[in-house]
Design an enzyme around this catalytic site. Structure first.
Site, PDB file in Angstrom:
ATOM      1  N   GLU A  40       0.860  -1.182   0.000  1.00 55.89           N
ATOM      2  CA  GLU A  40       0.000   0.000   0.000  1.00 55.89           C
ATOM      3  C   GLU A  40       0.903   1.241   0.000  1.00 55.89           C
ATOM      4  O   GLU A  40       2.019   1.212   0.511  1.00 55.89           O
ATOM      5  CB  GLU A  40      -0.845  -0.021   1.274  1.00 55.89           C
ATOM      6  CG  GLU A  40      -1.718   1.199   1.515  1.00 55.89           C
ATOM      7  CD  GLU A  40      -2.347   1.195   2.911  1.00 55.89           C
ATOM      8  OE1 GLU A  40      -3.370   1.861   3.084  1.00 55.89           O
ATOM      9  OE2 GLU A  40      -1.807   0.515   3.822  1.00 55.89           O
ATOM     10  N   LYS A 105      -9.787   0.642  -1.585  1.00 58.34           N
ATOM     11  CA  LYS A 105      -9.892   0.117  -0.219  1.00 58.34           C
ATOM     12  C   LYS A 105     -11.285   0.345   0.349  1.00 58.34           C
ATOM     13  O   LYS A 105     -11.802   1.462   0.346  1.00 58.34           O
ATOM     14  CB  LYS A 105      -8.842   0.808   0.662  1.00 58.34           C
ATOM     15  CG  LYS A 105      -8.755   0.288   2.092  1.00 58.34           C
ATOM     16  CD  LYS A 105      -7.675   1.066   2.836  1.00 58.34           C
ATOM     17  CE  LYS A 105      -7.505   0.581   4.271  1.00 58.34           C
ATOM     18  NZ  LYS A 105      -6.496   1.408   4.990  1.00 58.34           N
ATOM     19  N   CYS A 141      -4.445  -3.405   3.590  1.00 62.97           N
ATOM     20  CA  CYS A 141      -4.148  -3.098   4.996  1.00 62.97           C
ATOM     21  C   CYS A 141      -5.294  -3.420   5.963  1.00 62.97           C
ATOM     22  O   CYS A 141      -5.522  -4.571   6.298  1.00 62.97           O
ATOM     23  CB  CYS A 141      -3.708  -1.636   5.099  1.00 62.97           C
ATOM     24  SG  CYS A 141      -2.644  -1.295   6.533  1.00 62.97           S
TER      25      CYS A 141
END
Length: 268
Positions: A40, A105, A141
């Site tokens: 990321e 995300k 993440c």
């Protein structure tokens, strides 16, 4: 399937980071990798506000990565920041090479004193990308704390999960990272390739999400196949997808999820 894990330490300069991507991708090709996975925020470290460097998905940084992947004949997965309405950005994964995919995300890091939602707009769609005849599920993440995303990706056909992270340091965070990677592999009975930013300081001291290193590969039964250290490193891993078939036959948890969902819908 041969995958390169590129645990880099992004700077605040997209130009410098593009050079890091180029170097690692060339090494991955020399090692015969089908794909190279970056963390990321590969485009730019969180030490710089993402809004300062965000660009459209077809902007110059992403276009340069596409051209690199095309030139080298390898799939590249890398984190970047793309523009979003209202002055926000998307925390985006670019997957490019033999195919093209974009994942924004979904789960934003509004936890442990962070408020990612103040400057990042959430994604709304699960995404997987084809590679070597298989499907790779994509996650970023904080997504790793949400098992249903990985279960749904597996039910949709993914057998390898790619998690690109810039894991925030702090007390207990490394232990949580390890536990979550293993747990998501077991939840989805899939390989999990989790690539983090290399550490930039004391991984036990709280700070911005700049990474702790310790990129990992976990097998479909939860076995740890690889764990890197905290420094920048490129490592090649070979995945035998027959292990996914064998694990799913012995531990049919995905069939159990489907049956439970059907029972709940029917009220049985």
């Amino acid at each position: 399937m041969r995958i390169a894990l590129a645990q880099i330490r992004s700077t605040t300069s997209p130009r410098v980071n593009l050079a890091l991507v180029t170097d690692a991708a060339r090494q991955a090709v020399q090692a015969g990798a089908d794909a190279v996975v970056f963390p990321e925020a590969t485009m730019c470290s969180f030490l710089r506000p993402p809004a300062q460097i965000a660009e459209p998905f077809d902007g110059p940084w992403a276009s340069a990565v596409r051209e690199l992947a095309r030139e080298l004949g390898i799939t590249v997965v890398a984190g970047m920041f793309t523009t979003a309405p209202g002055g926000l950005v998307h925390n985006t994964l670019l997957a490019t090479g033999g195919t093209e995919a974009r994942y924004d995300k979904i789960h934003l890091f509004d936890a442990l004193g962070n408020r990612e939602s103040e400057h990042v707009a959430p994604g709304h769609q699960l995404v997987s990308v084809p590679l070597a005849g298989q499907q790779l599920g994509l996650a970023v993440c904080y997504d790793i704390r949400f098992p249903q995303q990985f279960i749904d990706l597996a039910l949709g056909g993914a057998r390898v999960m790619v998690v690109c992270a810039s894991w925030a340091p702090g007390p207990g965070k490394l232990a949580q990272w390890r536990t979550l990677v293993i747990a998501r592999a077991m939840d989805s009975t899939s390989f999990v390739i989790a690539v983090d930013q290399a550490a930039s300081g004391d991984i036990n001291a709280s700070g911005p999400p700049t990474g702790v290193g310790h990129s990992m590969v976990a097998g479909p039964a939860g076995e740890v196949l690889l764990e890197l250290g905290s420094e920048p490193e490129l490592f090649i891993v070979d995945l035998d997808l027959r292990q996914v078939d064998a694990t799913r036959e012995a531990l049919p948890v995905l069939r159990g999820h489907k049956q439970a969902s059907q029972n709940l819908r029917s009220g049985r």
